[in-house]
Enzyme design. Sequence first.
Site, short mmCIF file in Angstrom:
data_model
loop_
_atom_site.label_atom_id
_atom_site.label_comp_id
_atom_site.label_asym_id
_atom_site.label_seq_id
_atom_site.Cartn_x
_atom_site.Cartn_y
_atom_site.Cartn_z
CD GLU A 55 -2.65 1.16 2.34
OE1 GLU A 55 -2.48 0.42 3.46
OE2 GLU A 55 -3.91 1.85 2.28
CD GLU A 365 -9.29 -2.23 7.72
OE1 GLU A 365 -9.48 -1.07 8.12
OE2 GLU A 365 -8.23 -2.91 8.44
O1 AHR Z 1 -2.04 -1.33 6.89
C1 AHR Z 1 -2.40 0.09 7.35
C2 AHR Z 1 -4.16 0.22 7.18
O2 AHR Z 1 -4.83 -0.62 8.41
C3 AHR Z 1 -4.72 -0.18 6.11
O3 AHR Z 1 -4.82 0.56 5.01
C4 AHR Z 1 -6.17 -0.65 6.39
O4 AHR Z 1 -6.60 -1.71 5.68
C5 AHR Z 1 -5.91 -1.10 8.05
O5 AHR Z 1 -6.70 -0.12 8.66
#
Ligand code: AHR
Length: 646
Positions: A55, A365
């Site tokens: 990410e 999520e």
């Molecule tokens: O890993 C960091 C964040 O944690 C991610 O973007 C999310 O999916 C989770 O809340």
Amino acid sequence: MRFIRVFLFILVTLLFFGDSPLPAQQILPAQHILEVYVDQIGPRISPLLYGIFFEDINHAVDGGLYAELLRNGSFEHTNRREGWVIERGERARATIVSEEPLNRNNPNYLKVELEDSAVKLVNTGYNGIPLKRGEIYLLSFYTKGDFSGKLSASLVKGEEKLAETDVVFQQGIPNWQKISLKLSPKKDATDARLVVLLEGTGCLLLDMFSLMPEKNWHGMREDLLRMLESLRPSFVRFPGGCLVEGDSLENAYRWKETIGPVEERRSKRNLWGYHQSFGIGFYEYLLLCERLGAKPLPIFNAGMSCQVRRGTQYCPADQLDEWIQDVLDFLEFANGSVDTPWGAVRASLGHPEPFNVEYIGIGNENWGPPYHINFEKFRKAIKEKYPNVKIVFSGPPSYEGANFRQAWKWAKENDVEIFDEHIYASPEWFLANTDRYDTYDRNGPKVLLGEYAAHTPGRKNNLQAALAEAAFMTGLERNSDVVIMASYAPLFNRVGWSQWVPDLIWFDGYRVFGTPSYYVQKIFSENRGDVVVKSTLTNEEYRVFGYRYKHLYHVVTYDQKGEELIIKVVNPWPEDKSVWIDLKGKVELTGEARIVVLTSADQLDENSFEELKVVPKESVLFGIKNPFEYTCKAFSVNVIRLKVKR
Ligand code: AHR
């Protein structure tokens, strides 16, 4: 006093163990017996078990894996001048405008107007540009205008110019044109800057400055790529995380905006608060998976923005088809023949062969009825066209409690294939829950543990966190028939530019190091085995103030190709613990064992650029006979690979 204690110890030892059949060195009995039933094979280890979660958080991509050295070369950041210092002489103007854009996705540019004057532009990248002596740096920018004069571009450290090149403008440039230059610094630097000096008369438009080391792989930093390679991930979950959701649908991740020429990608602010150029977009992610030999697991927005931030924005029901179509188009882009419209786009980018994407996720999520309704619509459309693609259903951010249970109930009742769980919890929670998956329904949805990490007080990336994760991973491995994929989160942290700790890999412009958690991931990934072998440990339970922990956490697997039994034992406690390892059933050892140990003097130990305190050490033992004793040092992860005779 000391003499009496030593005397009593010897006396007791002789009385109790004088006739012991144990080898001579075995004066005291081991504290635990680990019996391995070599003929009792358990579940097959999922070939996808250990992967990575990618990410763009903590500048993992922009300012990270993306090798671009300039910040805001496109003047598109919310603060259009971010990353730049612009100085101008008398009779000179420098403004950021959008009247004659490079293209519609890149509207803003710098307009310089000079009357026998000068303008100086300085970009320092991410707190200084790192340079290597003698290497080539590719500088490019787009320009247009009627200007007569000189543009000098130099790489400067302190007051010293390390490299310089000039462009002389004699006639007007009616249309945007790309200028490409090369710079080769005469010295190393960690904190250089790009200085562009314009001297002359006229008006010049400038956009999309880029400074790239010539040594890059599809725009990616080799040193960071090597860190990923050495994890040997089986899958890559990308591009997020909350990033997929956006804090409104406006900045939700849309894959089509991230492919093609970089200057045409629609860059935007992400929900982690910084601007993304998408210099690494979906095409590059797919190339990355290919290079890593990992299955791609792209996650798509489910038609709703983040549910835990500033109010969820839902895509109107009559517009959901557009979001669903994005996923269908992606699958055509990734897997379709070159005769299909999107397959042809892939081929035009240089990859006629399909990427064979088998897994995708809808939502991150997300939870509750609106998500369920959307998920069902996505699934129906995807399965109609791509029945073999497996679809991951998103769990809520919680890993227990009402939302979590409700999500599982829906998932089971609606034949979900894979459920994405996320667990960020204390080390104590991880240690107390290593049996979590023992009781999961073997006939229900499989689990992707798409994000997890132990959060210590102060959220340190220390050995304590890594040990708790390792202990938990023994449980993942034992239950690999249910947990088919797992990835730590987040992956990267650019020191000084982060929004979230702990993270697996830390870096700056020119250095990188793995945290203790990184080495745990690496050790487990490299020592998976093919099947679980049944094993039991005596005196396992360890109660502390009513909490149920284990003295040692273990799992045993078998590697068919290498013909090795792989015993992993984690000791998260401050005392050494001895184990008598006894292989039951038909097995003969060659006597050779490869050992990997990850430990350090203190569980609070961390790694840093300056010192890697917590790294695995490997050794080989010979002459091992069944049974044998092994001591798990305090605060240690141990892998014992026992070569067997077939
Ligand atoms: O890993 C960091 C964040 O944690 C991610 O973007 C999310 O999916 C989770 O809340």
